[in-house]
Scaffold this motif. Structure first.
Motif, PDB file in Angstrom:
ATOM      1  N   ALA A  12     -15.723 -97.545  24.848  1.00  0.00           N
ATOM      2  CA  ALA A  12     -15.517 -97.577  23.396  1.00  0.00           C
ATOM      3  C   ALA A  12     -16.851 -97.771  22.661  1.00  0.00           C
ATOM      4  CB  ALA A  12     -14.528 -98.680  23.029  1.00  0.00           C
ATOM      5  N   ARG A  13     -17.691 -98.660  23.172  1.00  0.00           N
ATOM      6  CA  ARG A  13     -19.007 -98.884  22.541  1.00  0.00           C
ATOM      7  C   ARG A  13     -19.868 -97.621  22.632  1.00  0.00           C
ATOM      8  NH1 ARG A  13     -18.769-103.574  25.393  1.00  0.00           N
ATOM      9  NH2 ARG A  13     -20.400-102.863  26.810  1.00  0.00           N
ATOM     10  N   LEU A  14     -19.869 -96.980  23.807  1.00  0.00           N
ATOM     11  CA  LEU A  14     -20.652 -95.757  23.975  1.00  0.00           C
ATOM     12  C   LEU A  14     -20.182 -94.668  23.016  1.00  0.00           C
ATOM     13  CD1 LEU A  14     -20.928 -95.523  27.859  1.00  0.00           C
ATOM     14  CD2 LEU A  14     -22.809 -95.838  26.259  1.00  0.00           C
ATOM     15  N   ARG A  15     -18.887 -94.528  22.876  1.00  0.00           N
ATOM     16  CA  ARG A  15     -18.343 -93.491  21.986  1.00  0.00           C
ATOM     17  C   ARG A  15     -18.698 -93.762  20.527  1.00  0.00           C
ATOM     18  NH1 ARG A  15     -12.987 -93.635  25.584  1.00  0.00           N
ATOM     19  NH2 ARG A  15     -13.643 -92.096  27.132  1.00  0.00           N
ATOM     20  N   TRP A  21     -20.826 -86.954  21.165  1.00  0.00           N
ATOM     21  CA  TRP A  21     -20.605 -86.755  22.598  1.00  0.00           C
ATOM     22  C   TRP A  21     -19.268 -87.331  23.025  1.00  0.00           C
ATOM     23  CZ3 TRP A  21     -24.467 -84.431  25.597  1.00  0.00           C
ATOM     24  CH2 TRP A  21     -25.679 -84.228  24.942  1.00  0.00           C
ATOM     25  N   GLU A  22     -18.595 -86.632  23.933  1.00  0.00           N
ATOM     26  CA  GLU A  22     -17.400 -87.151  24.604  1.00  0.00           C
ATOM     27  C   GLU A  22     -17.884 -87.793  25.899  1.00  0.00           C
ATOM     28  OE1 GLU A  22     -13.672 -88.278  25.447  1.00  0.00           O
ATOM     29  OE2 GLU A  22     -14.269 -87.276  23.593  1.00  0.00           O
ATOM     30  N   ARG A  39     -21.372 -82.721  24.789  1.00  0.00           N
ATOM     31  CA  ARG A  39     -21.460 -82.641  23.338  1.00  0.00           C
ATOM     32  C   ARG A  39     -20.295 -81.838  22.788  1.00  0.00           C
ATOM     33  NH1 ARG A  39     -26.757 -80.908  19.870  1.00  0.00           N
ATOM     34  NH2 ARG A  39     -25.497 -79.703  18.438  1.00  0.00           N
ATOM     35  N   HIS A  40     -19.677 -82.345  21.731  1.00  0.00           N
ATOM     36  CA  HIS A  40     -18.549 -81.662  21.107  1.00  0.00           C
ATOM     37  C   HIS A  40     -18.974 -80.327  20.505  1.00  0.00           C
ATOM     38  CE1 HIS A  40     -15.763 -85.024  21.387  1.00  0.00           C
ATOM     39  NE2 HIS A  40     -16.714 -85.823  20.951  1.00  0.00           N
ATOM     40  N   ASP A  41     -20.048 -80.361  19.746  1.00  0.00           N
ATOM     41  CA  ASP A  41     -20.496 -79.160  19.033  1.00  0.00           C
ATOM     42  C   ASP A  41     -21.419 -78.328  19.912  1.00  0.00           C
ATOM     43  OD1 ASP A  41     -19.159 -80.111  16.784  1.00  0.00           O
ATOM     44  OD2 ASP A  41     -20.922 -81.197  16.072  1.00  0.00           O
ATOM     45  N   ARG A  54     -26.188 -79.854  26.934  1.00  0.00           N
ATOM     46  CA  ARG A  54     -24.893 -80.092  26.314  1.00  0.00           C
ATOM     47  C   ARG A  54     -24.038 -80.988  27.202  1.00  0.00           C
ATOM     48  NH1 ARG A  54     -20.419 -75.880  24.140  1.00  0.00           N
ATOM     49  NH2 ARG A  54     -19.324 -77.417  22.909  1.00  0.00           N
ATOM     50  N   GLU A  55     -24.422 -81.130  28.465  1.00  0.00           N
ATOM     51  CA  GLU A  55     -23.696 -81.995  29.393  1.00  0.00           C
ATOM     52  C   GLU A  55     -24.686 -82.856  30.164  1.00  0.00           C
ATOM     53  OE1 GLU A  55     -20.328 -81.747  32.859  1.00  0.00           O
ATOM     54  OE2 GLU A  55     -21.719 -80.076  32.671  1.00  0.00           O
TER      55      GLU A  55
END
Length: 83
Positions: A12-15, A21-22, A39-41, A54-55
């Motif tokens: 949760a803290r990382l998010r 980023w997921e 990465r989402h985008d 991106r990953e």
């Protein structure tokens, strides 16, 4: 008082710290890629030309934090310089 799961708290803290980023953890993955961020985008054209990632995968949360922090800073710099 309810007990909290330290792993879920860390995720949760990382998010919160990396909203673009997921971030996931899976103990059943190979050791070297238990932690994963993507990465989402999509990457911008400039980011792709500079071979930004991106990953990101890592064996530990500390390694993920180091790699993800460095990647995010590099992407932020590119984004700022291209505007």
């Amino acid at each position: 008082m309810t007990a909290t799961d330290p792993l879920q708290d860390a995720l949760a803290r990382l998010r919160l710290d990396f909203p673009l980023w997921e971030i996931t953890y899976d103990p059943n993955r190979e050791t070297w890629r238990r932690w994963r961020a993507w990465r989402h985008d999509p990457l911008t054209e400039v980011e792709a030309q500079q071979h930004r990632r991106r990953e990101i995968v890592a064996p530990t949360m500390d390694r993920l934090l180091a790699d993800l922090g460095a990647e995010q800073r590099a992407q932020d710099i590119l984004r700022a310089s291209s505007q």
